[in-house]
Design a protein around this motif. Structure first.
Motif, PDB file in Angstrom:
ATOM      1  N   ASP A 297     -13.414   8.270 -77.830  1.00 32.46           N
ATOM      2  CA  ASP A 297     -14.681   8.502 -78.503  1.00 32.46           C
ATOM      3  C   ASP A 297     -15.030   9.992 -78.570  1.00 32.46           C
ATOM      4  OD1 ASP A 297     -17.081   6.545 -79.261  1.00 32.46           O
ATOM      5  OD2 ASP A 297     -17.852   8.500 -78.614  1.00 32.46           O
ATOM      6  N   ALA A 298     -15.601  10.379 -79.717  1.00 34.17           N
ATOM      7  CA  ALA A 298     -15.965  11.786 -79.942  1.00 34.17           C
ATOM      8  C   ALA A 298     -16.965  12.304 -78.915  1.00 34.17           C
ATOM      9  CB  ALA A 298     -16.539  11.942 -81.340  1.00 34.17           C
ATOM     10  N   ALA A 302     -18.090  16.009 -77.755  1.00 32.60           N
ATOM     11  CA  ALA A 302     -19.311  16.432 -78.455  1.00 32.60           C
ATOM     12  C   ALA A 302     -20.457  16.726 -77.497  1.00 32.60           C
ATOM     13  CB  ALA A 302     -19.746  15.344 -79.439  1.00 32.60           C
ATOM     14  N   CYS A 310     -22.759  20.605 -80.073  1.00 31.83           N
ATOM     15  CA  CYS A 310     -22.388  21.104 -81.404  1.00 31.83           C
ATOM     16  C   CYS A 310     -23.481  20.778 -82.411  1.00 31.83           C
ATOM     17  CB  CYS A 310     -21.087  20.463 -81.868  1.00 31.83           C
ATOM     18  SG  CYS A 310     -19.704  20.827 -80.795  1.00 31.83           S
ATOM     19  N   GLU A 312     -25.244  19.265 -85.599  1.00 33.42           N
ATOM     20  CA  GLU A 312     -25.126  17.958 -86.260  1.00 33.42           C
ATOM     21  C   GLU A 312     -24.268  18.092 -87.500  1.00 33.42           C
ATOM     22  OE1 GLU A 312     -28.494  15.287 -87.170  1.00 33.42           O
ATOM     23  OE2 GLU A 312     -29.261  16.023 -85.238  1.00 33.42           O
ATOM     24  N   GLY A 313     -23.462  17.093 -87.788  1.00 36.25           N
ATOM     25  CA  GLY A 313     -22.618  17.134 -88.988  1.00 36.25           C
ATOM     26  C   GLY A 313     -21.190  17.563 -88.704  1.00 36.25           C
ATOM     27  N   VAL A 314     -20.954  18.091 -87.490  1.00 39.18           N
ATOM     28  CA  VAL A 314     -19.598  18.492 -87.092  1.00 39.18           C
ATOM     29  C   VAL A 314     -18.736  17.241 -86.935  1.00 39.18           C
ATOM     30  CG1 VAL A 314     -18.307  19.431 -85.110  1.00 39.18           C
ATOM     31  CG2 VAL A 314     -20.346  20.592 -85.940  1.00 39.18           C
ATOM     32  N   GLU A 315     -17.437  17.342 -87.292  1.00 36.05           N
ATOM     33  CA  GLU A 315     -16.529  16.219 -87.035  1.00 36.05           C
ATOM     34  C   GLU A 315     -15.652  16.535 -85.825  1.00 36.05           C
ATOM     35  OE1 GLU A 315     -14.459  14.997 -90.544  1.00 36.05           O
ATOM     36  OE2 GLU A 315     -16.340  14.838 -91.670  1.00 36.05           O
ATOM     37  N   PHE A 316     -15.155  15.502 -85.188  1.00 36.64           N
ATOM     38  CA  PHE A 316     -14.374  15.700 -83.965  1.00 36.64           C
ATOM     39  C   PHE A 316     -13.039  14.972 -84.039  1.00 36.64           C
ATOM     40  CE2 PHE A 316     -18.809  16.094 -82.827  1.00 36.64           C
ATOM     41  CZ  PHE A 316     -18.812  17.249 -82.068  1.00 36.64           C
ATOM     42  N   TYR A 317     -12.066  15.486 -83.327  1.00 38.23           N
ATOM     43  CA  TYR A 317     -10.766  14.831 -83.173  1.00 38.23           C
ATOM     44  C   TYR A 317     -10.470  14.841 -81.686  1.00 38.23           C
ATOM     45  CZ  TYR A 317      -5.643  14.408 -83.408  1.00 38.23           C
ATOM     46  OH  TYR A 317      -4.338  14.018 -83.233  1.00 38.23           O
ATOM     47  N   ASN A 318     -10.264  13.681 -81.093  1.00 33.86           N
ATOM     48  CA  ASN A 318     -10.161  13.604 -79.633  1.00 33.86           C
ATOM     49  C   ASN A 318      -8.931  12.805 -79.165  1.00 33.86           C
ATOM     50  OD1 ASN A 318     -10.736  13.724 -76.888  1.00 33.86           O
ATOM     51  ND2 ASN A 318     -12.308  12.133 -76.956  1.00 33.86           N
TER      52      ASN A 318
END
Ligand code: MRU
Length: 352
Positions: A297-298, A302, A310, A312-318
């Motif tokens: 989970d991001a 995050a 971070c 709002e609106g940022v995307e994450f790769y985990n």
């Protein structure tokens, strides 16, 4: 196996239930979660109350036994069908560590091969789970001792860098990478352990450092991004890490950040070892590109605690793991000895 000695056992079978050290609460709180249902065991593996490849194998084996006790069928075929469903539930918890699938397969094989009554199948399943646990403990002690042979021969005591937690908490006890560290410490060959913090779940900072403190092993926590700097400053003599799955060609999946560590070690001519039991080797996979990497989970990246870090609106790769190619690994330290990654395939028949 019980929890009365001062060794750390993350999984304990006691009075008809499984006690798991709650690894999500360490080091602030040392407590156990009691598990007596297979679904609760699946949840404990998913949420990382128990984690580390061999430890989740042991936990899943007990999960299979607990699942067997929940089945009320008297018909053997139907009993086995229900047990397959328990196996599926446990298989869906974490995809990368092969020990989980290995232990479940061994439990299913036990059920298929036991020709007695349903009650006898259940009791053989408990015995098998206990065997898996006892074997892993002995295996880790053997890994620790075979690791002594790779320690550079120098009168100076050694500084070993490790990543994540491949210690007692991640196994039945003693550990793989940390097993090598423990053996080096016992033989007075160790100056200090450098423990990578291990973003984002902080297994190095929270678990490895805690384990070292329990045994008075000198430990320094660094953030992952400091490792190359420490190597450049000649603060590290060798790197030893664990693994979650090793392909037939010696490529090894381990906690995210391990690959970067191996590249940095190569750049500084520092030996880089993977310590793992044979139950972590997946001879069905030709190379590491076939290893399924868990994405978690991001929120793990995050947030720090409950605080978002971070915009709002940022995307994450985990991704939780990465694959270190065999050519960056000096050798694999196993219970059967120290093996060059390219020779691993010669051992295939030993586990068939
Ligand atoms: O996500 P985790 O904490 O289960 O990851 C653990 C690791 O990556 C360990 O290094 C690995 O399982 C080896 S444990 C002996």
């Amino acid at each position: 196996m019980n929890s009365t000695s001062n060794q750390i056992y993350p999984v304990v079978w006691q009075d008809g239930k499984v006690l798991l050290i709650d690894q999500t609460r360490l080091p602030g709180e040392y407590s156990h979660v009691a598990i007596n249902r297979s679904s609760d065991m699946a949840q404990a593996i998913k949420t990382m109350i128990v984690r580390g490849a061999p430890a989740i194998g042991v936990a899943a084996a007990y999960g299979m036994y607990l699942g067997a006790t929940e089945i009320e069928e008297c018909d053997r075929t139907k009993f086995i069908q229900h047990l397959e469903q328990v196996a599926n539930l446990l298989r869906q918890t974490r995809p990368t560590a092969v020990n989980l699938f290995w232990a479940i397969a061994r439990m299913l094989k036990t059920a298929h091969e036991e020709i007695g009554t349903i009650a006898e199948i259940k009791s053989t399943l408990l015995k098998t789970a206990q065997e898996i646990q006892a074997e892993d403990l002995a295996t880790c002690q053997a890994i620790g001792d075979s690791g002594l042979s790779i320690l550079p021969t120098t009168p100076k005591k050694l500084r070993i860098l490790t990543h994540c937690n491949a210690g007692s908490l991640a196994t039945a006890g003693y550990g793989t990478a940390l097993g090598v560290v423990r053996s080096a410490w016992r033989e007075q060959r160790l100056e200090r352990v450098y423990a990578d913090e291990t973003r984002p779940r902080l297994q190095g900072a929270k678990l490895t450092a805690w384990e070292c403190v329990q045994e008075n092993i000198p430990v320094t926590v660094i953030t992952d991004s400091m490792a190359a700097h420490c190597m450049q400053r000649k603060m590290i003599d060798l790197v030893v890490v664990g693994a979650d799955r090793i392909a037939a060609n010696g490529d090894a999946a381990n906690k995210i950040g391990t690959y970067a560590l191996a590249i940095a070690a190569k750049a500084h001519q520092i030996p880089f070892y993977v310590a793992a039991p044979f139950s972590t080797i997946d001879f069905d996979l030709a190379n590491g590109s076939q290893i399924l990497i868990e994405e978690r989970d991001a929120t793990e990246i995050a947030q720090i605690g409950d605080t978002a870090i971070c915009a709002e609106g940022v995307e994450f790769y985990n991704p939780a793991f990465d694959v270190t190619p065999a050519n960056l690994i000096s050798a694999i330290i196993t219970e059967k000895g120290v093996i060059e990654p390219a020779s691993l395939i010669d051992y295939r028949s030993a586990v068939a």
